[in-house]
Design an enzyme around this catalytic site. Structure first.
Site, mmCIF file in Angstrom:
data_model
loop_
_atom_site.group_PDB
_atom_site.id
_atom_site.type_symbol
_atom_site.label_atom_id
_atom_site.label_comp_id
_atom_site.label_asym_id
_atom_site.label_seq_id
_atom_site.Cartn_x
_atom_site.Cartn_y
_atom_site.Cartn_z
ATOM 1 C CG HIS A 173 28.315 -29.620 3.946
ATOM 2 N ND1 HIS A 173 28.013 -29.065 3.355
ATOM 3 C CD2 HIS A 173 27.966 -30.740 4.503
ATOM 4 C CE1 HIS A 173 26.664 -29.643 2.737
ATOM 5 N NE2 HIS A 173 26.384 -30.736 3.864
ATOM 6 N N PRO A 226 28.637 -23.822 18.629
ATOM 7 C CG PRO A 226 30.388 -24.320 17.975
ATOM 8 C CD PRO A 226 28.478 -23.535 17.038
ATOM 9 C CD GLU A 227 26.763 -21.032 24.412
ATOM 10 O OE1 GLU A 227 27.426 -20.539 25.843
ATOM 11 O OE2 GLU A 227 25.027 -21.056 24.388
ATOM 12 N NE ARG A 284 21.837 -24.948 10.343
ATOM 13 C CZ ARG A 284 21.173 -24.092 11.435
ATOM 14 N NH1 ARG A 284 21.672 -25.417 12.691
ATOM 15 N NH2 ARG A 284 20.488 -23.582 11.231
ATOM 16 N NE ARG A 309 23.180 -3.041 27.911
ATOM 17 C CZ ARG A 309 23.974 -3.373 26.781
ATOM 18 N NH1 ARG A 309 23.034 -4.423 25.844
ATOM 19 N NH2 ARG A 309 25.651 -3.540 26.425
#
Ligand SMILES: [Zn+2]
Length: 281
Positions: free
Chosen positions: A94, A2-3, A113, A156
């Site tokens: 889970h 998920p973002e 996970r 950067r």
């Protein structure tokens, strides 16, 4: 994984369902996730009222009375499900935490996970907490402006795509949306971050905000593991211009696939990057 848009979607749904409800009880089913669930969490949560739910980076912040925040991170594969309690929903494999609410809803945190995280943090200590103290600004906030980004990229030397994914620079621009925003802004992902012109940085700032807003509107993107809290799929993945489209035409682009070979795929910082070789120079 998920973002930001996916987490934002979950937060919106949690707010709609849980705001103002009391946690009558909770069940910590396992403490063994990436960072162990705090002991006695169930005791600490009992009878706490959920004031509201917010997001910081990809963390879900459930603000409770008593100035505590229940922090949840979905990790790689975590999901929040919300069910009516009277359906006697059996716990699934889970499931790590269940909140039983006074309004008859049960909130499940499931994470196959186990890269997710559950923490209980004092509200006043949240900004100095180790999970949050290093984080850059929210990309949809005013603080994330072209002048901010120009300053942050100045030192950067590496590629701009990798810089954008650094959570210390800006939070919540993960792999999918970094590729999409660079496409939108017409910037090659391997461009040295510090060599971007201010015009390009202005375009990039706007593109990041636009791509994230559009993904939030679509309920996020459904890849392998993400589902909305009712099990529905987000549908932004159907709008990807370049992400996961190697060799295909870029959506909304004028390039000729016969000449360009379609969307190109490269690896940067161990992650796949997708770009249009004509639009992104
Ligand atoms: Zn193209």
């Amino acid at each position: 994984m998920p973002e930001l848009p996916e987490v934002e979607t979950v937060v919106t749904e949690l707010n709609a369902v849980t705001k103002g409800a009391k946690i009558t009880s909770s069940e910590t089913l396992t403490q063994k996730i990436r960072i162990p669930v705090p002991p006695e969490l169930d005791l600490s949560l009992k009878n706490k009222v959920i004031l509201h739910v917010t997001r910081r980076a990809k963390y879900i912040l459930i603000h409770l009375d008593g100035d505590k925040i229940l922090v949840i991170h979905l990790g790689m594969s975590g999901r929040i499900h919300i069910h009516e309690a009277d359906k006697k929903t059996a716990t699934q494999k889970h499931d790590h935490l269940i909140l039983h609410l006074s309004n008859g809803k049960d909130v499940f945190f499931n994470d196959p996970r186990r890269f997710g995280l559950i923490e209980l943090i004092d509200e006043e200590k949240i900004n100095s907490h180790r999970l949050f103290s290093h984080l850059g600004p929210e990309p949809l906030s005013r603080n994330f402006s072209p002048s901010f980004l120009a300053g942050a990229l100045k030192s950067r030397k590496g590629p701009v795509k990798v810089a954008l994914m650094d959570q210390c620079l800006v939070v919540g621009v993960g792999n999918i949306y970094a590729s999409e925003a660079l496409f939108e802004a017409g910037i090659h992902p391997e461009t040295s971050a510090q060599k971007l012109t201010i015009q390009k940085i202005e375009k990039l700032t706007a593109a990041i905000k636009a791509v994230l807003k559009s993904a939030i509107k679509a309920g996020g993107s459904t890849l392998k593991d993400y589902r909305k809290t009712n099990g529905d799929l987000g549908y932004f993945q159907h709008k990807f211009a370049v992400y996961d489209r190697a060799g295909k035409a870029c959506r909304g682009c004028v390039c000729d696939i016969a000449k360009t070979g379609g969307v190109q795929k490269i690896t940067q910082g161990g992650r796949s990057t997708f770009y249009c070789p004509r639009k992104q120079l």
